[in-house]
Scaffold this motif. Sequence first.
Motif, PDB file in Angstrom:
ATOM      1  N   VAL A 249      41.828  55.966  56.393  1.00 27.66           N
ATOM      2  CA  VAL A 249      40.879  55.629  57.456  1.00 27.66           C
ATOM      3  C   VAL A 249      39.469  55.827  56.892  1.00 27.66           C
ATOM      4  CG1 VAL A 249      40.066  56.183  59.771  1.00 27.66           C
ATOM      5  CG2 VAL A 249      42.509  56.377  59.215  1.00 27.66           C
ATOM      6  N   VAL A 250      38.692  54.754  56.957  1.00 22.52           N
ATOM      7  CA  VAL A 250      37.335  54.780  56.405  1.00 22.52           C
ATOM      8  C   VAL A 250      36.346  54.846  57.562  1.00 22.52           C
ATOM      9  CG1 VAL A 250      35.678  53.571  54.928  1.00 22.52           C
ATOM     10  CG2 VAL A 250      38.135  53.324  54.515  1.00 22.52           C
ATOM     11  N   THR A 251      35.399  55.733  57.462  1.00 22.54           N
ATOM     12  CA  THR A 251      34.331  55.785  58.473  1.00 22.54           C
ATOM     13  C   THR A 251      32.985  55.688  57.774  1.00 22.54           C
ATOM     14  OG1 THR A 251      34.309  58.199  58.374  1.00 22.54           O
ATOM     15  CG2 THR A 251      35.674  57.190  60.080  1.00 22.54           C
ATOM     16  N   TRP A 252      32.033  55.088  58.460  1.00 24.36           N
ATOM     17  CA  TRP A 252      30.690  54.934  57.896  1.00 24.36           C
ATOM     18  C   TRP A 252      29.690  54.769  59.033  1.00 24.36           C
ATOM     19  CZ3 TRP A 252      34.084  51.139  58.737  1.00 24.36           C
ATOM     20  CH2 TRP A 252      33.639  49.943  59.308  1.00 24.36           C
ATOM     21  N   THR A 253      28.459  54.927  58.708  1.00 24.03           N
ATOM     22  CA  THR A 253      27.388  54.719  59.694  1.00 24.03           C
ATOM     23  C   THR A 253      26.314  53.839  59.071  1.00 24.03           C
ATOM     24  OG1 THR A 253      26.275  56.719  58.936  1.00 24.03           O
ATOM     25  CG2 THR A 253      27.709  56.930  60.873  1.00 24.03           C
ATOM     26  N   LEU A 254      25.713  53.003  59.927  1.00 27.31           N
ATOM     27  CA  LEU A 254      24.640  52.143  59.450  1.00 27.31           C
ATOM     28  C   LEU A 254      23.304  52.825  59.697  1.00 27.31           C
ATOM     29  CD1 LEU A 254      25.902  48.678  60.684  1.00 27.31           C
ATOM     30  CD2 LEU A 254      25.713  49.463  58.316  1.00 27.31           C
ATOM     31  N   PRO A 255      22.311  52.563  58.877  1.00 28.32           N
ATOM     32  CA  PRO A 255      21.016  53.204  59.087  1.00 28.32           C
ATOM     33  C   PRO A 255      20.454  52.853  60.472  1.00 28.32           C
ATOM     34  CG  PRO A 255      21.083  52.088  56.978  1.00 28.32           C
ATOM     35  CD  PRO A 255      22.316  51.724  57.692  1.00 28.32           C
ATOM     36  N   GLY A 256      20.025  53.851  61.204  1.00 26.36           N
ATOM     37  CA  GLY A 256      19.437  53.631  62.513  1.00 26.36           C
ATOM     38  C   GLY A 256      20.443  53.548  63.632  1.00 26.36           C
ATOM     39  N   ALA A 257      21.729  53.474  63.303  1.00 31.13           N
ATOM     40  CA  ALA A 257      22.748  53.364  64.356  1.00 31.13           C
ATOM     41  C   ALA A 257      23.355  54.740  64.598  1.00 31.13           C
ATOM     42  CB  ALA A 257      23.840  52.387  63.934  1.00 31.13           C
ATOM     43  N   THR A 258      23.753  54.965  65.836  1.00 29.69           N
ATOM     44  CA  THR A 258      24.379  56.247  66.156  1.00 29.69           C
ATOM     45  C   THR A 258      25.897  56.136  66.102  1.00 29.69           C
ATOM     46  OG1 THR A 258      24.258  55.659  68.483  1.00 29.69           O
ATOM     47  CG2 THR A 258      22.487  57.064  67.580  1.00 29.69           C
ATOM     48  N   ALA A 259      26.398  54.886  66.308  1.00 33.17           N
ATOM     49  CA  ALA A 259      27.853  54.704  66.322  1.00 33.17           C
ATOM     50  C   ALA A 259      28.414  54.771  64.903  1.00 33.17           C
ATOM     51  CB  ALA A 259      28.203  53.360  66.953  1.00 33.17           C
ATOM     52  N   THR A 260      29.646  55.183  64.802  1.00 38.01           N
ATOM     53  CA  THR A 260      30.334  55.265  63.513  1.00 38.01           C
ATOM     54  C   THR A 260      31.370  54.148  63.424  1.00 38.01           C
ATOM     55  OG1 THR A 260      30.063  57.651  63.455  1.00 38.01           O
ATOM     56  CG2 THR A 260      31.781  56.713  62.055  1.00 38.01           C
ATOM     57  N   GLY A 261      31.318  53.405  62.310  1.00 38.18           N
ATOM     58  CA  GLY A 261      32.312  52.358  62.095  1.00 38.18           C
ATOM     59  C   GLY A 261      33.600  52.934  61.523  1.00 38.18           C
ATOM     60  N   THR A 262      34.693  52.315  61.865  1.00 41.24           N
ATOM     61  CA  THR A 262      35.989  52.787  61.366  1.00 41.24           C
ATOM     62  C   THR A 262      36.825  51.594  60.915  1.00 41.24           C
ATOM     63  OG1 THR A 262      35.973  54.633  62.914  1.00 41.24           O
ATOM     64  CG2 THR A 262      38.091  54.062  61.929  1.00 41.24           C
ATOM     65  N   ALA A 263      37.444  51.740  59.783  1.00 39.03           N
ATOM     66  CA  ALA A 263      38.357  50.694  59.285  1.00 39.03           C
ATOM     67  C   ALA A 263      39.584  51.372  58.684  1.00 39.03           C
ATOM     68  CB  ALA A 263      37.666  49.839  58.234  1.00 39.03           C
ATOM     69  N   ILE A 264      40.682  50.654  58.743  1.00 44.52           N
ATOM     70  CA  ILE A 264      41.947  51.221  58.258  1.00 44.52           C
ATOM     71  C   ILE A 264      42.459  50.377  57.090  1.00 44.52           C
ATOM     72  CG2 ILE A 264      44.344  51.730  58.882  1.00 44.52           C
ATOM     73  CD1 ILE A 264      43.326  52.087  61.768  1.00 44.52           C
ATOM     74  N   TYR A 265      42.994  51.049  56.114  1.00 43.27           N
ATOM     75  CA  TYR A 265      43.609  50.355  54.964  1.00 43.27           C
ATOM     76  C   TYR A 265      45.014  50.902  54.730  1.00 43.27           C
ATOM     77  CZ  TYR A 265      39.285  48.109  53.504  1.00 43.27           C
ATOM     78  OH  TYR A 265      38.164  47.317  53.460  1.00 43.27           O
ATOM     79  N   GLN A 266      45.938  49.984  54.439  1.00 39.29           N
ATOM     80  CA  GLN A 266      47.255  50.372  53.925  1.00 39.29           C
ATOM     81  C   GLN A 266      47.184  50.247  52.406  1.00 39.29           C
ATOM     82  OE1 GLN A 266      49.562  51.506  55.908  1.00 39.29           O
ATOM     83  NE2 GLN A 266      48.587  50.907  57.857  1.00 39.29           N
ATOM     84  N   LEU A 267      47.603  51.281  51.713  1.00 37.99           N
ATOM     85  CA  LEU A 267      47.465  51.276  50.255  1.00 37.99           C
ATOM     86  C   LEU A 267      48.826  51.281  49.560  1.00 37.99           C
ATOM     87  CD1 LEU A 267      44.503  52.035  50.924  1.00 37.99           C
ATOM     88  CD2 LEU A 267      44.554  53.534  48.924  1.00 37.99           C
ATOM     89  N   ASP A 268      48.926  50.431  48.559  1.00 30.35           N
ATOM     90  CA  ASP A 268      50.094  50.462  47.661  1.00 30.35           C
ATOM     91  C   ASP A 268      49.594  51.029  46.327  1.00 30.35           C
ATOM     92  OD1 ASP A 268      52.335  50.130  46.167  1.00 30.35           O
ATOM     93  OD2 ASP A 268      52.536  47.961  46.482  1.00 30.35           O
ATOM     94  N   VAL A 269      49.981  52.277  46.062  1.00 31.72           N
ATOM     95  CA  VAL A 269      49.446  52.981  44.883  1.00 31.72           C
ATOM     96  C   VAL A 269      50.506  53.019  43.782  1.00 31.72           C
ATOM     97  CG1 VAL A 269      48.445  55.135  44.032  1.00 31.72           C
ATOM     98  CG2 VAL A 269      48.029  54.402  46.391  1.00 31.72           C
ATOM     99  N   ALA A 270      50.122  52.568  42.613  1.00 32.19           N
ATOM    100  CA  ALA A 270      51.052  52.597  41.465  1.00 32.19           C
ATOM    101  C   ALA A 270      50.904  53.913  40.704  1.00 32.19           C
ATOM    102  CB  ALA A 270      50.773  51.421  40.545  1.00 32.19           C
TER     103      ALA A 270
END
Lengths: 457, 310
Positions: free
Chosen positions: A384-405
């Motif tokens: 789960v990736v979270t980030w914030t944009l400059p000047g914004a109060t909300a936090t973005g969230t994105a999900i990734y499924q990973l296949d790790v070798a």
Amino acid sequence: MTGTMADAEAAPAYAARPASMSRTFRFELVKLLAQWRIRLLALACWTAPAVFVGVVSRQSTLPADTVFGRWMGATGWAGPLVVLGFAGTWVLPLLAALVAGDAFAAEDRLGTWRHLLVAVRSPGRIFAAKALAALTVILLLVAGLAASSIAGGLVSVGNSPLGGLDGHLLEPGDAATTVLLAWVSVLAPTLAFTAVGLLGSVLLGRSPMALALPALLALVLQLAQLLPLPAAVRLALPTQAFSAWRGLFTDPAQAGPLLIGIAASLGWTLVAAALAHRVFLRRDFTDLAYDGAGQRALVQGVLPLAALLAASAVAVSAATHASAVGRAALERSVATSFGHLYRLQTEQLHRPAVTEQELHTTVRCDKGGDRVEDHGPGADWRCVVTWTLPGATATGTAIYQLDVAADGRYVADGDGPKEVNGYFAIRTPRGDAPNPLWQFDGLVDLLDPLDPAPKGP
Amino acid sequence: MDHPRAIRARGLTKRYGDVVALDGIDLDVPAGQVHGLVGPNGAGKTTLLGLLLGLTRADHGDLEIFGTRASRTLAAAGVAGFVDGPGLYPTLTARQNLASLAALRGRDEGRAAAVDAVLAQVGLDDVADDRVGGFSLGMRQRLGLAGALLARPRLLVLDEPANGLDPAGRNQVHRILAGLAAEGASVVVSSHRMDDLVSLCSEVTILATGRVVFSGPVTKLATEVGDLDYRLVTTDQAAARRAVLDVAGLRLRESAPDAVVVRGPVEALDAVVGALVRAGVAVRELTPVVSPLEAAFLALTDAGDDEEHR
């Protein structure tokens, strides 16, 4: 019969010294290049990659399961890396088998050993000349693969920036340098397989196994890499550098695994070549019953190389913090890649510029839920990736499924939201374009000192 | 004329594991001589030729070539030839094979002319630019000989050089070898064909199970064997049988309607011929069933007994 003895007498007697190294080398090279098999190989190596890259780069469906495959439509520098990945798996060991594996066996097959020894008068020079000639031809073939694939990519797609394995963009000049460096780095394992080919050719004589040995070794090592080997053993394999060049495409470069792989390959080269040299010089060429070393091949060839592998693994284990992929290293890698690629996506969408530092990206990864330890390869990693944009109060969230070798390479597959990473395309002012955040390749450094292996129970 | 020695071997012994290939071989070959080497399969001929060519070392014993003690890589100084067939590369042409060989020997100036000369010498100038892969056995033999001649050797070592050659080709090879010997070079040649050796060699060495069982002039070899079998054909076979039985020392080995085979000394045969002539019977043929050299070979190597038992 028109000639006379006097004709031959016109020539002065030849010197009775051993033939010079340069003349012996030239003779070996002439013999190799006179073979149709070698000529066909050269033709294929110098043309087939260009055709492959040229055709595949123009397809709507790109080989996304291959590292850099998803970039083939965007830059001409991705094609040579796709070819390099495939070459390292199969082509380079096969070239070593077909050229070096036949270098000595061909003389057994043709029954020309005695002739050659009488003509050259130095078994040591014959060995050196054959090894150098085989190496020269193999280098010629590898150069063909590289040059052809680069030409095919540049002509077909163009000289554009290339996305690295941590998402950062390599400008064309940097991409060119790094691609060439990657091709140069695989010369070390190619040398190792060439030496193994020479050893097999000396040990096994006319046996078809002599020709197959490097390819067979590559197959065995490929299968071994599918097993849950300790990271130190994995890094000590002679095939390590065939994949470790990918570390050159992160910033900073993950040079450790590549250098270890090159060192391991050179170790195999020296030991296999020395064994071949020793066996060759001890051979009695008047023994008509000789048909390879037979069972002694196990003692003379396999056991020393197995001992070398064990010693290398112990040395790597003692000198480094090599471990399987861990959670902390994976989280850092995904955060870095996401930051770079988010910035790229922002530029493509003509949104206000943002830097990686301003995003404050954080990643939380988990492997297979609470009951599974967050360590090691597998297709059950979820981040789960979270980030914030400059000047914004909300936090973005994105999900990734990973296949790790097991070698640290992973494929991150975006699982939403759709506006960020849930769809394969983005709508830019110039039209639809591939979404860089939808799927991306990454690489975890197995020598990352900040990610110790989990303690045992 | 006192010929210097090309080869001097004393007590050469060579083993391959438990197999004794050579067992105390002594050999002397003077310069300017064609020396034959014969023996049944496994007698050690190839091993001995390999030692002369510097392909291996003896386990024990001394080998001197032109007065210099031979070692594995130095024995080939001034020595050329082939063992177990000529070594040729099928993907190269005849000219390329020889040019490569000349280049290995350090020849640059006049290389092409020298190659052309030896190709013509062995009668392969017409196929000089053909790949050797398409050559017959005889052509390969001749090309192998050309390669050896290219070195202008003082000692030429050849293993079955006439193998696969037609009669004309065999004569051609014989002329070349005799010419070399006449110029002072030594030639050691192995062969299974006794007629080849009789016509070519002044001396022969016979090997059996790794040992020398005879070494000396061909003429002396014939005396080494006992009585020979002779085939006698006359105009009256019944009279011939009676004449044979009347002469002491002769044994009737076979009697057929068209010929009889007798064994005995030459003097006794002379008596038979005399008796037949006096009786008015014409003698149409009186020849050894096998040549004296072949008979000696069979006797000395015990192969004759095997033949009789078959």
